[in-house]
Design an enzyme around this catalytic site. Sequence first.
Site, PDB file in Angstrom:
ATOM      1  N   GLU A   1      -5.823  -4.808  10.281  1.00 32.64           N
ATOM      2  CA  GLU A   1      -4.774  -3.820  10.543  1.00 32.64           C
ATOM      3  C   GLU A   1      -5.102  -3.064  11.831  1.00 32.64           C
ATOM      4  OE1 GLU A   1      -2.584  -2.599   6.682  1.00 32.64           O
ATOM      5  OE2 GLU A   1      -4.333  -1.330   6.910  1.00 32.64           O
TER       6      GLU A   1
ATOM      7  N   GLY B   1       2.207   2.152  10.754  1.00 35.46           N
ATOM      8  CA  GLY B   1       3.196   3.221  10.632  1.00 35.46           C
ATOM      9  C   GLY B   1       3.886   3.583  11.928  1.00 35.46           C
TER      10      GLY B   1
ATOM     11  N   SER C   1       3.041  -2.254  10.377  1.00 38.47           N
ATOM     12  CA  SER C   1       4.484  -2.355  10.645  1.00 38.47           C
ATOM     13  C   SER C   1       5.064  -3.722  10.279  1.00 38.47           C
ATOM     14  CB  SER C   1       4.782  -2.000  12.106  1.00 38.47           C
ATOM     15  OG  SER C   1       4.420  -0.650  12.356  1.00 38.47           O
TER      16      SER C   1
ATOM     17  N   GLY D   1       2.705  -1.165   4.305  1.00 38.35           N
ATOM     18  CA  GLY D   1       2.796   0.255   3.976  1.00 38.35           C
ATOM     19  C   GLY D   1       4.230   0.672   3.720  1.00 38.35           C
ATOM     20  N   GLY D   2       4.852   1.255   4.729  1.00 39.07           N
ATOM     21  CA  GLY D   2       6.192   1.821   4.598  1.00 39.07           C
ATOM     22  C   GLY D   2       7.205   0.905   3.921  1.00 39.07           C
TER      23      GLY D   2
ATOM     24  N   GLU E   1      -7.109   4.860   7.436  1.00 40.88           N
ATOM     25  CA  GLU E   1      -6.901   6.278   7.123  1.00 40.88           C
ATOM     26  C   GLU E   1      -8.104   6.849   6.363  1.00 40.88           C
ATOM     27  OE1 GLU E   1      -3.004   5.679   5.412  1.00 40.88           O
ATOM     28  OE2 GLU E   1      -2.328   5.064   7.399  1.00 40.88           O
TER      29      GLU E   1
ATOM     30  N   HIS F   1      -9.649   1.308   4.459  1.00 39.28           N
ATOM     31  CA  HIS F   1      -8.396   1.478   5.198  1.00 39.28           C
ATOM     32  C   HIS F   1      -8.651   2.437   6.362  1.00 39.28           C
ATOM     33  CE1 HIS F   1      -4.349   2.698   6.256  1.00 39.28           C
ATOM     34  NE2 HIS F   1      -3.935   1.582   5.689  1.00 39.28           N
TER      35      HIS F   1
ATOM     36  N   ASN G   1       0.873  -1.172   0.000  1.00 37.07           N
ATOM     37  CA  ASN G   1       0.000   0.000   0.000  1.00 37.07           C
ATOM     38  C   ASN G   1       0.912   1.225   0.000  1.00 37.07           C
ATOM     39  OD1 ASN G   1      -1.752   2.087   0.542  1.00 37.07           O
ATOM     40  ND2 ASN G   1      -2.231   1.433   2.642  1.00 37.07           N
ATOM     41  N   TRP G   2       1.035   1.825  -1.165  1.00 41.51           N
ATOM     42  CA  TRP G   2       1.977   2.952  -1.281  1.00 41.51           C
ATOM     43  C   TRP G   2       1.484   4.204  -0.565  1.00 41.51           C
ATOM     44  CZ3 TRP G   2       4.069   3.251  -7.032  1.00 41.51           C
ATOM     45  CH2 TRP G   2       4.802   2.089  -7.311  1.00 41.51           C
ATOM     46  N   LYS G   3       0.214   4.250  -0.208  1.00 44.09           N
ATOM     47  CA  LYS G   3      -0.378   5.460   0.378  1.00 44.09           C
ATOM     48  C   LYS G   3      -0.090   6.657  -0.541  1.00 44.09           C
ATOM     49  CE  LYS G   3      -0.107   3.285   4.837  1.00 44.09           C
ATOM     50  NZ  LYS G   3      -0.229   3.414   6.275  1.00 44.09           N
TER      51      LYS G   3
HETATM   52  P1  PGA Z   1       2.628   0.199   7.667  1.00 42.88           P
HETATM   53  O1  PGA Z   1       1.178   0.472   7.014  1.00 42.88           O
HETATM   54  O2  PGA Z   1       3.126  -1.105   7.088  1.00 42.88           O
HETATM   55  O3  PGA Z   1       3.462   1.373   7.250  1.00 42.88           O
HETATM   56  O4  PGA Z   1       2.423   0.093   9.130  1.00 42.88           O
HETATM   57  C1  PGA Z   1       0.295  -0.579   6.752  1.00 42.88           C
HETATM   58  C2  PGA Z   1      -0.976  -0.029   6.144  1.00 42.88           C
HETATM   59  O5  PGA Z   1      -1.456   1.024   6.572  1.00 42.88           O
HETATM   60  O6  PGA Z   1      -1.543  -0.647   5.211  1.00 42.88           O
END
Ligand code: PGA
Length: 249
Positions: free
Chosen positions: A171, A177, A213, A234-235, A102, A100, A14-16
């Site tokens: 999640e 994050g 994470s 994500g990251g 967010e 998600h 997930n590149w966000k």
């Molecule tokens: P993260 O994000 O791996 O940076 O914790 C995961 C996500 O929000 O899909």
Amino acid sequence: MTTEQSRKRLVIGNWKMHGSLAANESLLAALRQGHVHPDSCDLAVCVPFPYLAQVHRMLSGSALSWGAQDLSAQAQGAFTGEVSASMLNDFSCRFVLVGHSERRSFHGETDSVVAAKAQAALAAGLVPVVCVGETLQQQEAGETSAVIERQLAPVLALGPQAVAGMVIAYEPVWAIGTGKSATPEQAQHVHALIRAKLQQAGVPQVRVLYGGSVKAANAASLFAMPDIDGALVGGAALVAEEFLNIAAA
Ligand code: PGA
């Protein structure tokens, strides 16, 4: 039943809101070259809308799939700023994230909006990756199970045929994050609950990913759990080697 039923390992990046044409170019080239275990693990990236054309062009013919991070619940019309499922199909998307945390927290997406988006994705032949998870406050109040059940309810109410075409991602918001992943046991506990709900709904084989994470260093221990079928990353998905090492785990 669709191929989403096999529980083959699945790792989705997930590149966000990250990336640029130049940075994506080298990341995608490295992923394309480095994804050497397509038989044991499906690998996909969910990218910002403007980069779908680039991903389509660079990953077509590879073993990787791609998708978007959101879609409209509406098929078309006067919905300024929205993107429909059929538009995602124009770029051969396979997956689309829905709900998600967010989106839920910054854009007020409710459980029923999330279910409507999942339904819109399915109607267009896309695989919705339905994200659920509790906040730190909810976890500390002992509400994790109740929150997950509440978030899943309208999605499961779409019926077994619909749910069979989905992926679920657990999640925990406190792990996203933050560098503080759930322990494999913590994650497994919630995944078993989700699996039980899927079983009750008649679709036990739906893939349930863990997100929050995930990195190469903790992926193998998470994937060793019986109800964890892969990861939403994500990251760590922004660094080709790290992302590929998660898939290799
Ligand atoms: P993260 O994000 O791996 O940076 O914790 C995961 C996500 O929000 O899909």
